[in-house]
Design a protein around this motif. Structure first.
Motif, short mmCIF file in Angstrom:
data_model
loop_
_atom_site.label_atom_id
_atom_site.label_comp_id
_atom_site.label_asym_id
_atom_site.label_seq_id
_atom_site.Cartn_x
_atom_site.Cartn_y
_atom_site.Cartn_z
N ASP A 32 -44.54 34.05 114.52
CA ASP A 32 -45.56 32.94 114.23
C ASP A 32 -44.60 31.84 113.50
OD1 ASP A 32 -47.04 31.51 112.10
OD2 ASP A 32 -48.46 33.19 112.55
N VAL A 34 -45.06 29.52 111.84
CA VAL A 34 -45.22 29.37 110.22
C VAL A 34 -44.66 30.27 109.39
CG1 VAL A 34 -46.96 28.86 108.33
CG2 VAL A 34 -47.49 28.02 110.68
N THR A 35 -45.03 31.60 109.52
CA THR A 35 -44.55 32.56 108.67
C THR A 35 -43.34 33.32 109.09
OG1 THR A 35 -45.85 34.34 109.76
CG2 THR A 35 -47.02 33.18 108.14
N ASP A 37 -43.19 35.91 110.93
CA ASP A 37 -43.36 37.35 111.50
C ASP A 37 -43.10 37.43 112.83
OD1 ASP A 37 -43.84 37.83 108.89
OD2 ASP A 37 -46.12 37.90 108.91
N ASP A 129 -50.00 44.75 105.85
CA ASP A 129 -50.75 43.41 106.58
C ASP A 129 -51.78 44.13 107.59
OD1 ASP A 129 -49.02 42.17 104.93
OD2 ASP A 129 -47.55 41.84 106.70
#
Lengths: 144, 144
Positions: A32, A34-35, A37, A129
């Motif tokens: 990802d 953004v994160t 992950d 998660d």
């Protein structure tokens, strides 16, 4: 060229020389953008790699279905390429993606929704998660 | 159990049931626990996985050398486990590691030191984060 010169060129050169395995596949890691992950680990054949580079949409090759597959074509959970990197020996690709919704077919954002715990009584998994962003029964049944 | 019940248990259960491929291997993605960068993609056999879980040091299985290998045993560039996660179908592991120095045998922090560029004239690579943290000729020659 000698094998050693081949290796040096593959590792230090700027020529795009993907090294497909005996089944014609590369390993791909999607993270990802953004994160950070890790969302999933999957495979690409030459066509999936070419289509991904050309379109900016991520395509994979499914070993279980033996078919080319645009990520999200059934579920709507598409991946757009933010950046693609090749590893040292050019047999693995790291793709930073903009993930629409959830990457995992179980409805989770990432396929890696369980941790490995080394407990005294043996190794177990535990959820992390693990919230679902969609109901797979609903999403995939529409297509059958 | 039916195949579908097997799949559900593997994906939704908390039993540790690593699914090794025909060569007895899992795919492993190691990321830097601090920066989130993908450091490398490698493989583990059952013994490497067991030793990693038991010791907290990352072990892999080298397909080219057909040998078990503790990451950093030659180079000193070890990896300590911060967290291990299993993916949905239990055939891939994501390990967040504390990387000592550089993960790549070329001396770079990550094996993914080249980007894929789709230029007009065809696909090329370009260097990114390509500084070496050690000289591979020096580090590996000590061991021969």
């Amino acid at each position: 060229m000698s094998t050693s010169a081949d290796t040096k060129e593959r590792e230090e050169g700027l020529a795009f020389q993907p090294k497909f395995d005996a089944s014609g596949l590369l390993t791909c890691v999607a993270t990802d953008a953004v994160t950070g992950d890790v969302l999933m680990v999957a495979h690409m054949n030459e066509e999936a790699l070419r289509k991904t580079i050309a379109s900016g949409d991520v395509w994979y090759f499914s070993r279980s279905r033996n078919a080319l597959w645009r990520k999200g074509e059934t579920s709507g959970q598409t991946q757009r390429v933010v950046e693609m990197r090749m590893d040292c020996d050019q047999d693995a690709v790291w793709i930073r993606v903009e993930q629409q919704g959830a990457a995992c077919h179980t409805g989770r954002h990432s396929c890696f929704y369980r941790m490995i715990d080394a407990a005294d009584g043996g190794t177990r998994l535990s959820f992390i998660d693990a919230d679902r962003q969609f109901d797979p029964a609903e999403v995939y049944s529409k297509q059958t």
